[in-house]
Write a protein that holds these residues in place. Structure first.
Motif: not given
Length: 297
Positions: A114-118, A132-134, A216-217
């Motif tokens: 799982a990732r934010l896609g940074l 994002a970690l939590a 939300t990001h």
């Protein structure tokens, strides 16, 4: 006589030039004890997907229930509880603020879901990193935090293990900041209960990140992976985890009726089975926890 003096002076100069150079001190927060980059970490024997559980009284630390509590297990993304503990330390000490900008390296951006896609070269705030970690359990963000606080994920993992020992987590070893599969990265249900209680007690204001329902990001929204936040009365956090070798893991904190328990389930066969077992443990052992007194203790 003059020849002897010249020879003595030459010897003195030679002796001075052979002295080792003075090393620059590492920046505060990056210092490590001598031997920190010690011998390679051994790979312990761990039974994959094996069940373990612990319930402790959140006020006294007394163990209310235990099943294989001291047996080695894989933490998976429960690892990020420690990543957040070290981030909370920086926030609490004022070395970082919620708005502090954290750099995203190519190494961080390369982590799988799982990732934010940074994107490499971008930046995120410490507040976004904590959420994002939590909430998302983002592996790329775990590396961002690790590199910000220790320079590299490897150095950060050593700090994680050092902090684990300081907290009394005697059987836990970290080798990465995310919990992605590595047979050397191990813990126990007892140790995770200790960490869950420490997060709640040591950082009560920052701990509320674990109760965040969604994130939300960049136009995308994710719901917290801990579904019990919305399903079990009194749950205020904290973290889920899963890799194939661990099964479905969960550390939960529950406050109800002046009582508080920290419960750990490792090795669930599915997310639903894990949550059902956690609910059963909470309903059974929360009534046996100590009650907060009239004056709050």
């Amino acid at each position: 006589m003059r020849r002897w003096l010249l020879a003595a002076a030459a010897a003195l100069v030679a002796g001075c030039s052979s002295a080792p150079p003075v090393e620059q001190a590492a920046p505060i927060g990056l210092q490590e004890p001598i031997g920190a980059a010690a011998a390679p970490i051994e790979t312990p024997a761990v039974t994959p997907r094996a069940y373990a559980a612990v319930v402790i009284d959140g006020r006294s630390g007394r163990v209310l229930h235990e099943a294989n509590g001291s047996s080695l297990r894989y933490p998976a993304s429960l690892t990020k509880m420690m990543t957040l503990y070290l981030l909370f330390e920086e926030l609490d000490a004022g070395r970082l603020s919620r708005g502090s900008s954290l750099a995203v390296s190519e190494e961080a951006a390369s982590r799988p879901s799982a990732r934010l896609g940074l994107k490499a070269g971008s930046r995120i705030t410490a507040d976004t990193a904590a959420r994002a970690l939590a909430v998302r359990s983002a592996n790329d963000v775990a590396v961002v935090v690790a590199e910000e606080l220790a320079g590299s994920e490897e150095a950060f993992a050593r700090r994680m293990t050092q902090k684990a020992r300081a907290l009394g987590m005697s059987r836990t070893t970290f080798v990465n900041a995310s919990g992605l599969p590595d047979p050397r990265q191990v813990t126990t249900a007892r140790d995770m209960a200790v960490l869950g209680r420490a997060l709640s007690d040591d950082f009560p204001s920052w701990y509320t990140y674990f109760a965040t329902r969604s994130l939300t990001h960049n136009g995308r929204t994710w719901t917290n992976t801990n579904r019990l936040l919305a399903q079990l009365d009194g749950v205020d956090g904290i973290k889920t985890g899963y890799i194939r070798a661990s099964g479905y893991n969960l550390v939960a904190s529950v406050r109800r009726g002046g009582k508080h328990v920290i419960a750990v389930v490792i090795g669930g066969r599915s997310g639903a089975a894990r949550n059902a077992r956690m609910t059963e443990l909470v309903e059974t052992y929360l009534p046996k926890a100590s009650r907060r007194g009239r004056f709050g203790f």
